[in-house]
Design an enzyme around this catalytic site. Structure first.
Site, PDB file in Angstrom:
ATOM      1  N   ASP A  18      19.404  55.948  67.036  1.00 41.37           N
ATOM      2  CA  ASP A  18      20.216  55.747  68.229  1.00 41.37           C
ATOM      3  C   ASP A  18      21.077  54.528  67.966  1.00 41.37           C
ATOM      4  OD1 ASP A  18      21.021  56.724  70.727  1.00 41.37           O
ATOM      5  OD2 ASP A  18      19.920  55.158  71.772  1.00 41.37           O
ATOM      6  N   LYS A  55      32.299  52.250  54.551  1.00 39.60           N
ATOM      7  CA  LYS A  55      31.650  52.156  55.851  1.00 39.60           C
ATOM      8  C   LYS A  55      30.138  52.053  55.703  1.00 39.60           C
ATOM      9  CE  LYS A  55      31.147  54.279  60.390  1.00 39.60           C
ATOM     10  NZ  LYS A  55      31.378  55.442  61.244  1.00 39.60           N
TER      11      LYS A  55
END
Length: 196
Positions: A68, A174
């Site tokens: 999450d 990234k």
């Protein structure tokens, strides 16, 4: 090595697969069409990640991994946080969230636009043991969208020290700098020590 990944988000799957490298087989919620996506009603990122991992573990009986992620913006007192995916309301798109964020931050001075991304990865092993891995990336909210890569808030999150948004980075760049990349690196290290 088989990992059950509790997400239907193909962007997350692609990032995690790239960060894991070779030697890992991923099964996601797309591989279990009879399993509904879990309700994320926890009040922390860790709670939501663990909810998802336990639902998938109960369904497969195998090693289950869930994450999450939240964007915490200082000028918004840590919002949207656990509500990052639905910041603009139920059923909103990535672009809806980005537009709302830019609108809410419109009058905020550059030096006050600091923010951080945080990812929590929860793991439930076949025997039910739980583990948590956390990654954080600091940056700031830009005044306008920049870049074509990534997803979510990537076009408006400029990474500290890079002067580029996540959407201006390649996937490998990234993964090197991002909250999720850092959390996955910790997960991979643990997996190699535990299962290899």
């Amino acid at each position: 090595m088989l990992l059950h990944l509790a997400t239907g988000n193909r962007h997350k799957v692609d990032e995690i697969r790239a960060a894991l490298g070779t030697g890992w087989e991923l099964k996601t919620l797309a591989d279990f069409p009879d399993l509904s996506e879990p309700v994320e009603d926890g009040d922390t990122l860790e709670a939501n990640a663990m909810i998802k991992a336990h639902v998938l573990h109960a369904h497969t009986g195998g090693l289950a991994v869930a994450d999450d992620t939240g964007l915490m913006v200082d000028a918004l007192h840590g919002a949207p946080g656990v509500f990052s995916a639905r910041y603009a309301g139920s059923g909103c798109t990535y672009q809806d969230n980005v537009i709302k964020m830019l609108r809410e931050m419109n009058a905020v001075a550059k030096e006050l636009r600091t923010a951080r991304f945080e990812t929590v990865i929860a793991v439930v092993e076949a025997d039910g043991r739980e583990h948590v891995f956390r990654g954080v990336c600091h940056g700031r909210i830009t005044n306008a969208q920049r870049g074509e890569s990534g997803f979510g808030y990537d076009p408006i999150f400029e990474v500290d020290g890079l002067a580029r948004t996540f959407a201006e980075l390649s996937m490998s760049e990234k993964n090197q700098h991002s909250h999720r990349g850092k959390a996955v690196a910790l997960l991979v290290q643990w997996l190699k020590e535990k299962y290899r």
